[in-house]
Design a protein around this motif. Structure first.
Motif, PDB file in Angstrom:
ATOM      1  N   ALA A  13       0.827  -1.215   0.000  1.00  0.00           N
ATOM      2  CA  ALA A  13       0.000   0.000   0.000  1.00  0.00           C
ATOM      3  C   ALA A  13       0.854   1.256   0.000  1.00  0.00           C
ATOM      4  N   GLN A  14       2.024   1.180   0.598  1.00  0.00           N
ATOM      5  CA  GLN A  14       2.908   2.336   0.673  1.00  0.00           C
ATOM      6  C   GLN A  14       3.928   2.355  -0.454  1.00  0.00           C
ATOM      7  N   GLY A  15       3.876   1.356  -1.336  1.00  0.00           N
ATOM      8  CA  GLY A  15       4.767   1.324  -2.491  1.00  0.00           C
ATOM      9  C   GLY A  15       6.219   1.046  -2.147  1.00  0.00           C
ATOM     10  N   ARG A  16       6.452   0.348  -1.054  1.00  0.00           N
ATOM     11  CA  ARG A  16       7.829   0.061  -0.624  1.00  0.00           C
ATOM     12  C   ARG A  16       8.306  -1.230  -1.290  1.00  0.00           C
ATOM     13  N   GLU A  17       8.834  -1.063  -2.484  1.00  0.00           N
ATOM     14  CA  GLU A  17       9.216  -2.190  -3.340  1.00  0.00           C
ATOM     15  C   GLU A  17      10.201  -3.149  -2.675  1.00  0.00           C
ATOM     16  N   GLN A  18      11.248  -2.639  -2.068  1.00  0.00           N
ATOM     17  CA  GLN A  18      12.267  -3.512  -1.465  1.00  0.00           C
ATOM     18  C   GLN A  18      11.689  -4.338  -0.313  1.00  0.00           C
ATOM     19  N   GLU A  19      10.825  -3.726   0.470  1.00  0.00           N
ATOM     20  CA  GLU A  19      10.194  -4.454   1.574  1.00  0.00           C
ATOM     21  C   GLU A  19       9.237  -5.515   1.036  1.00  0.00           C
ATOM     22  N   VAL A  20       8.491  -5.179  -0.016  1.00  0.00           N
ATOM     23  CA  VAL A  20       7.598  -6.148  -0.649  1.00  0.00           C
ATOM     24  C   VAL A  20       8.421  -7.327  -1.159  1.00  0.00           C
ATOM     25  N   ARG A  21       9.519  -7.029  -1.840  1.00  0.00           N
ATOM     26  CA  ARG A  21      10.383  -8.088  -2.373  1.00  0.00           C
ATOM     27  C   ARG A  21      10.908  -8.973  -1.244  1.00  0.00           C
ATOM     28  N   GLY A  37      -9.068  -8.143   5.726  1.00  0.00           N
ATOM     29  CA  GLY A  37      -9.563  -9.065   4.721  1.00  0.00           C
ATOM     30  C   GLY A  37      -9.179  -8.715   3.293  1.00  0.00           C
ATOM     31  N   ARG A  38      -8.183  -7.850   3.115  1.00  0.00           N
ATOM     32  CA  ARG A  38      -7.754  -7.427   1.778  1.00  0.00           C
ATOM     33  C   ARG A  38      -6.373  -7.992   1.477  1.00  0.00           C
ATOM     34  N   THR A  39      -6.160  -8.390   0.245  1.00  0.00           N
ATOM     35  CA  THR A  39      -4.863  -8.910  -0.169  1.00  0.00           C
ATOM     36  C   THR A  39      -3.956  -7.761  -0.605  1.00  0.00           C
ATOM     37  N   PRO A  40      -2.651  -8.008  -0.655  1.00  0.00           N
ATOM     38  CA  PRO A  40      -1.728  -6.942  -1.051  1.00  0.00           C
ATOM     39  C   PRO A  40      -2.049  -6.312  -2.408  1.00  0.00           C
ATOM     40  N   ILE A  41      -2.477  -7.103  -3.378  1.00  0.00           N
ATOM     41  CA  ILE A  41      -2.757  -6.531  -4.699  1.00  0.00           C
ATOM     42  C   ILE A  41      -4.006  -5.639  -4.681  1.00  0.00           C
ATOM     43  N   GLN A  42      -4.884  -5.873  -3.720  1.00  0.00           N
ATOM     44  CA  GLN A  42      -6.065  -5.030  -3.591  1.00  0.00           C
ATOM     45  C   GLN A  42      -5.741  -3.683  -2.964  1.00  0.00           C
ATOM     46  N   VAL A  43      -4.740  -3.637  -2.123  1.00  0.00           N
ATOM     47  CA  VAL A  43      -4.407  -2.396  -1.419  1.00  0.00           C
ATOM     48  C   VAL A  43      -3.120  -1.749  -1.921  1.00  0.00           C
ATOM     49  N   MET A  44      -2.478  -2.352  -2.912  1.00  0.00           N
ATOM     50  CA  MET A  44      -1.185  -1.830  -3.369  1.00  0.00           C
ATOM     51  C   MET A  44      -1.313  -0.390  -3.872  1.00  0.00           C
ATOM     52  N   MET A  45      -0.198   0.313  -3.848  1.00  0.00           N
ATOM     53  CA  MET A  45      -0.134   1.643  -4.419  1.00  0.00           C
ATOM     54  C   MET A  45      -0.257   1.462  -5.934  1.00  0.00           C
TER      55      MET A  45
END
Length: 157
Positions: A13-21, A37-45
């Motif tokens: 959600a915060q667009g932190r690519e390195q942390e997501v990776r 109840g939301r998945t990362p792709i639903q809340v992603m930036m």
């Protein structure tokens, strides 16, 4: 709920690519719901295409729907005008012919907000409700390239 799911959803959600990776590489499921109840792709930036690519690369479901609104990530990307993210989702198998709870397609949301490049992409991609595609348009049809729409004016609606 998986303990790390909240962390992955928050990073997405915060667009932190390195942390997501790092979380994905550590084995956190890209489809695990957070405490809401939301998945990362639903809340992603939505404007962060690298986060979208990472989640999809690790197996995120591009067609997951919000249980309340029935919207999917393509609805969000179209509404907010994120053409590249929309194209990435579409190329990963996201359907463009699904209605949200208010009966709107992604193209309807893009039209409402005046995102002409998104509207043009969706129309070129054969964005029609399932079962009503014009002759010659199939779901296996290759989606248009985003660059095909970057500098072209949208014709009349």
């Amino acid at each position: 709920m998986e303990p790390s799911a909240d962390g992955l959803a928050r990073a997405a959600a915060q667009g932190r690519e390195q942390e997501v990776r790092a979380l994905l590489e550590a084995g956190v499921s890209p489809n695990a719901p957070n405490c809401f109840g939301r998945t990362p792709i639903q809340v992603m930036m939505m404007g962060n295409t690298q986060v979208a690519r990472l989640l999809l690369l690790y197996g995120a479901e591009p067609n997951c729907e919000d249980p309340a609104t029935l919207s999917r990530p393509v609805h969000d990307a179209a509404r907010e005008g994120f053409l590249e993210t929309l194209a990435i989702l579409h190329q990963a198998g996201a359907r463009l012919d699904v209605l949200d709870a208010r009966g709107r397609l992604p193209v309807d949301l893009a039209l409402e907000r005046g995102h002409c490049d998104v509207v043009q992409y969706l129309r070129a991609a054969g964005n029609t409700p399932q079962g009503s595609e014009p002759a010659g348009v199939t779901s296996a049809q290759t989606p248009p390239e985003v660059s095909d729409f970057a500098d072209h004016p949208l014709g009349p609606y």
